[in-house]
Write an enzyme that holds these catalytic residues in place. Structure first.
Site, short mmCIF file in Angstrom:
data_model
loop_
_atom_site.label_atom_id
_atom_site.label_comp_id
_atom_site.label_asym_id
_atom_site.label_seq_id
_atom_site.Cartn_x
_atom_site.Cartn_y
_atom_site.Cartn_z
N CYS A 281 0.73 -1.05 -0.10
CA CYS A 281 0.03 0.11 -0.05
C CYS A 281 0.87 1.32 0.02
O CYS A 281 0.15 2.18 -0.11
CB CYS A 281 -0.91 0.31 1.14
SG CYS A 281 -0.20 0.23 2.75
N HIS B 91 -8.07 -8.56 7.75
CA HIS B 91 -7.89 -8.51 6.26
C HIS B 91 -9.16 -9.29 5.56
O HIS B 91 -9.69 -9.93 6.25
CB HIS B 91 -6.46 -8.74 5.75
CG HIS B 91 -5.66 -7.94 6.07
ND1 HIS B 91 -4.60 -8.13 7.06
CD2 HIS B 91 -5.18 -6.67 5.76
CE1 HIS B 91 -3.67 -7.12 7.24
NE2 HIS B 91 -4.18 -6.33 6.48
N LYS C 4 4.90 3.58 6.88
CA LYS C 4 5.79 2.61 6.00
C LYS C 4 6.91 3.15 5.09
O LYS C 4 8.15 2.57 4.93
CB LYS C 4 5.02 1.47 5.43
CG LYS C 4 4.25 0.60 6.33
CD LYS C 4 5.12 -0.36 7.06
CE LYS C 4 4.23 -1.35 7.79
NZ LYS C 4 5.08 -2.11 8.77
N1 LIG Z 1 -0.80 -9.25 7.07
C1 LIG Z 1 -0.48 -8.51 5.71
O1 LIG Z 1 -1.41 -8.87 4.85
C2 LIG Z 1 0.39 -7.78 5.62
C3 LIG Z 1 1.45 -7.51 6.54
N2 LIG Z 1 2.56 -6.84 6.26
C4 LIG Z 1 3.62 -6.25 7.01
O2 LIG Z 1 3.92 -7.52 7.99
C5 LIG Z 1 4.44 -7.10 9.34
C6 LIG Z 1 3.81 -7.90 10.23
O3 LIG Z 1 2.16 -8.05 10.12
P1 LIG Z 1 1.27 -9.07 10.33
O4 LIG Z 1 2.03 -10.29 11.07
O5 LIG Z 1 0.38 -9.48 9.47
O6 LIG Z 1 0.57 -8.63 11.92
P2 LIG Z 1 0.14 -9.03 13.07
O7 LIG Z 1 -1.07 -8.29 13.70
O8 LIG Z 1 -0.25 -10.59 13.00
O9 LIG Z 1 1.37 -9.01 13.97
C7 LIG Z 1 1.79 -7.75 14.42
C8 LIG Z 1 2.78 -8.16 15.59
O10 LIG Z 1 3.32 -6.86 15.93
C9 LIG Z 1 3.34 -6.96 17.37
N3 LIG Z 1 3.31 -5.51 17.92
C10 LIG Z 1 2.33 -4.54 17.67
N4 LIG Z 1 2.36 -3.72 18.39
C11 LIG Z 1 3.55 -3.77 19.18
C12 LIG Z 1 4.27 -3.04 20.30
N5 LIG Z 1 3.51 -1.75 20.50
N6 LIG Z 1 5.20 -3.57 20.88
C13 LIG Z 1 5.80 -4.79 20.75
N7 LIG Z 1 5.16 -5.53 19.42
C14 LIG Z 1 4.06 -5.10 18.83
C15 LIG Z 1 2.32 -7.77 17.91
O11 LIG Z 1 3.03 -8.37 19.21
P3 LIG Z 1 1.73 -9.13 20.31
O12 LIG Z 1 1.25 -10.40 19.27
O13 LIG Z 1 2.74 -9.75 21.36
O14 LIG Z 1 0.76 -8.28 20.62
C16 LIG Z 1 2.34 -8.78 16.69
O15 LIG Z 1 3.19 -9.96 17.17
C17 LIG Z 1 3.90 -5.75 9.26
O16 LIG Z 1 5.01 -4.73 9.30
C18 LIG Z 1 2.98 -5.48 8.31
O17 LIG Z 1 2.97 -3.99 8.04
C19 LIG Z 1 2.71 -6.31 5.05
C20 LIG Z 1 1.83 -6.71 3.88
C21 LIG Z 1 0.58 -7.53 3.99
C1 LIG Z 2 -2.66 -5.63 3.29
C2 LIG Z 2 -3.14 -4.24 3.19
O1 LIG Z 2 -4.36 -4.31 3.55
C3 LIG Z 2 -5.50 -3.28 3.76
O2 LIG Z 2 -5.54 -2.95 2.44
P1 LIG Z 2 -6.70 -3.84 1.44
O3 LIG Z 2 -5.98 -4.78 0.51
O4 LIG Z 2 -7.68 -2.72 0.77
O5 LIG Z 2 -7.35 -4.71 2.65
P2 LIG Z 2 -8.45 -5.68 2.96
O6 LIG Z 2 -8.02 -7.07 2.93
O7 LIG Z 2 -9.01 -5.26 4.38
O8 LIG Z 2 -9.46 -5.52 1.83
C4 LIG Z 2 -9.20 -6.05 0.39
C5 LIG Z 2 -10.83 -5.93 -0.38
O9 LIG Z 2 -11.54 -6.93 0.16
C6 LIG Z 2 -12.61 -6.26 0.57
N1 LIG Z 2 -13.80 -7.04 1.50
C7 LIG Z 2 -14.85 -7.79 1.31
N2 LIG Z 2 -15.32 -8.21 2.51
C8 LIG Z 2 -14.37 -8.02 3.19
C9 LIG Z 2 -14.26 -8.11 4.67
O10 LIG Z 2 -15.02 -8.87 5.30
N3 LIG Z 2 -13.11 -7.77 5.31
C10 LIG Z 2 -12.34 -6.91 4.69
N4 LIG Z 2 -11.16 -6.52 5.48
N5 LIG Z 2 -12.18 -6.74 3.37
C11 LIG Z 2 -13.32 -7.19 2.65
C12 LIG Z 2 -12.58 -4.87 0.82
O11 LIG Z 2 -13.64 -4.04 0.86
C13 LIG Z 2 -11.36 -4.83 0.01
O12 LIG Z 2 -11.65 -4.16 -1.56
C14 LIG Z 2 -4.75 -1.92 4.12
O13 LIG Z 2 -5.08 -1.85 5.33
C15 LIG Z 2 -3.27 -1.82 3.76
O14 LIG Z 2 -2.65 -1.30 4.78
C16 LIG Z 2 -2.58 -3.14 3.34
O15 LIG Z 2 -1.26 -3.30 3.59
#
Ligand SMILES: NC(=O)C1=CN([C@@H]2O[C@H](COP(=O)(O)OP(=O)(O)OC[C@H]3O[C@@H](n4cnc5c(N)ncnc54)[C@H](OP(=O)(O)O)[C@@H]3O)[C@@H](O)[C@H]2O)C=CC1
Ligand SMILES: C[C@H]1O[C@H](OP(=O)(O)OP(=O)(O)OC[C@H]2O[C@@H](n3cnc4c(=O)[nH]c(N)nc43)[C@H](O)[C@@H]2O)[C@@H](O)[C@@H](O)C1=O
Length: 321
Positions: free
Chosen positions: A118, A188, A149
């Protein structure tokens, strides 16, 4: 900076995986463990709040990691990003600034910073090349998160320029898999659909309603592939430019919903709530830089969704709400 030649990481070195209990961090931890890393270090947010600068510097002084993977962040789906932009901006800036500053003070050899697709302009040409960063306006539903980011990418580049440390950044596409956040409002799309369709199947509901129009296109990478890509980059890549991580293939949310309905065995109707945001129309990453370095994803989407459904069902009560 003097030329750095990437190569195998030392399996006996201390590796700090920030965010090791999250979707991505836990997969990276599993992968590093499988690959023979013997000194993995992680702290939950309850044990170490990365927004607490003094605590972060104290932790680095105590543990002295040689490598750091920064997978801790405030993360959420489209609605969470829209609703809490201050949290997504401020918490992410604090977490990454504290960790990167402490890593610099201790001259951590290699840091991998994780951003997100994003960061690119809302209407970037597709597929999105790394060089399109900062060439247009951001998608408003996640601009606060994206700005944090982008600051992280610039932070890594600045350390490289000023101090010559070979730190790198990776920009993953939308990720999914075991350990995802399945909460109703903040998750998500993929975990949200798994939860919704599975519940509809169990309760015999005649229809489900998803968010938005279903027309946006998204690219999905299984988190085990993401973890493998992270180690691959640390061992094979060095450069100032962030590296896209994805599959190079996308589909509409409508097609994704059909795939999930099929995976959970739901045959009712699907409706779309267009009062909910669609977000960016498309964000397909150009992954040619990554594939040229010798890495390819291994988990096809249908298989990854089936595995995630199985994980979701077997974890019932313990999933994040
Ligand atoms: N999920 C996705 O679709 C995507 C994720 N990313 C990136 O990947 C990385 C990880 O994301 P994801 O694993 O999905 O996220 P999660 O929410 O699953 O995990 C986030 C982690 O960050 C830790 N965390 C959050 N706030 C704090 C804090 N204040 N102090 C210490 N630890 C903290 C949490 O720790 P705890 O569990 O102990 O609270 C948790 O382990 C991020 O940088 C995200 O931007 C990028 C693109 C897509
Ligand atoms: C990883 C990425 O994730 C986010 O971006 P996004 O791709 O738009 O995220 P999303 O997974 O939440 O949605 C994808 C699509 O899906 C549709 N949609 C349908 N039904 C549901 C539903 O039930 N939940 C959600 N969340 N979305 C839904 C929704 O309307 C959208 O069109 C960013 O926050 C960004 O920060 C980022 O990095």
């Amino acid at each position: 900076m003097t030329e750095y030649t990437p190569g195998p990481l030392d399996r006996d070195a201390t590796v700090y995986v920030a965010g090791h209990r999250g979707l991505v961090g836990s997969a990276i931890w599993r992968h590093l463990d499988e690959q023979g890393f013997s000194r993995l270090v992680g702290r939950s947010s309850a044990e170490l709040d990365l927004r607490d600068r003094d605590a972060v510097f104290g932790f680095f002084a105590d543990t002295r990691p040689r490598y750091v993977v920064l997978a801790a962040a405030k993360v959420g789906g489209i609605l969470a990003n829209c609703t809490y932009p201050v949290d997504f901006l401020s918490e992410n800036l604090q977490i990454q600034t504290n960790v990167l500053d402490a890593a610099l003070q201790h001259e951590v050899e290699r840091v991998l910073f994780l951003g997100s697709s994003c960061i690119y302009p809302k209407l970037a040409p597709q597929p999105i090349k790394e060089e399109y960063l900062l060439t247009g306006h951001l998608e408003p539903t996640n601009d606060a998160y994206a700005i944090a980011k982008i600051a992280g990418i610039l932070h890594v580049q600045a350390v490289r320029r000023q101090y010559g440390l070979p730190w790198i950044s990776a920009m993953p596409t939308n990720l999914y898999g075991s350990g995802d956040n399945f909460s109703r409002e903040d998750s998500h799309v993929l975990p949200a659909l798994i939860r919704r369709y599975d519940q509809a199947r169990r309760t015999g509901a005649p229809s489900v309603t998803n968010w938005g129009s279903g027309t946006p296109r998204r690219e999905f990478l299984h988190v085990d592939d993401m973890a493998a890509a992270c180690l691959h980059l640390l061992e094979h890549f060095d450069g100032p430019t962030q590296v896209n991580v994805g599959t190079g293939q996308d589909l509409t949310i409508r097609d994704l919903a059909a795939l999930v309905a099929d995976a959970v065995g739901y045959d009712g109707e699907t409706h779309w709530d267009t009062s909910k945001p669609d977000g960016t129309p498309r964000k397909l990453l150009d992954v040619s830089q990554l594939t040229a370095s010798g890495w390819e994803p291994q988990v096809p989407l249908a298989e990854g969704v089936a595995r995630t459904v199985a994980w979701y069902r077997s974890h019932g009560e313990s999933i994040r709400q």
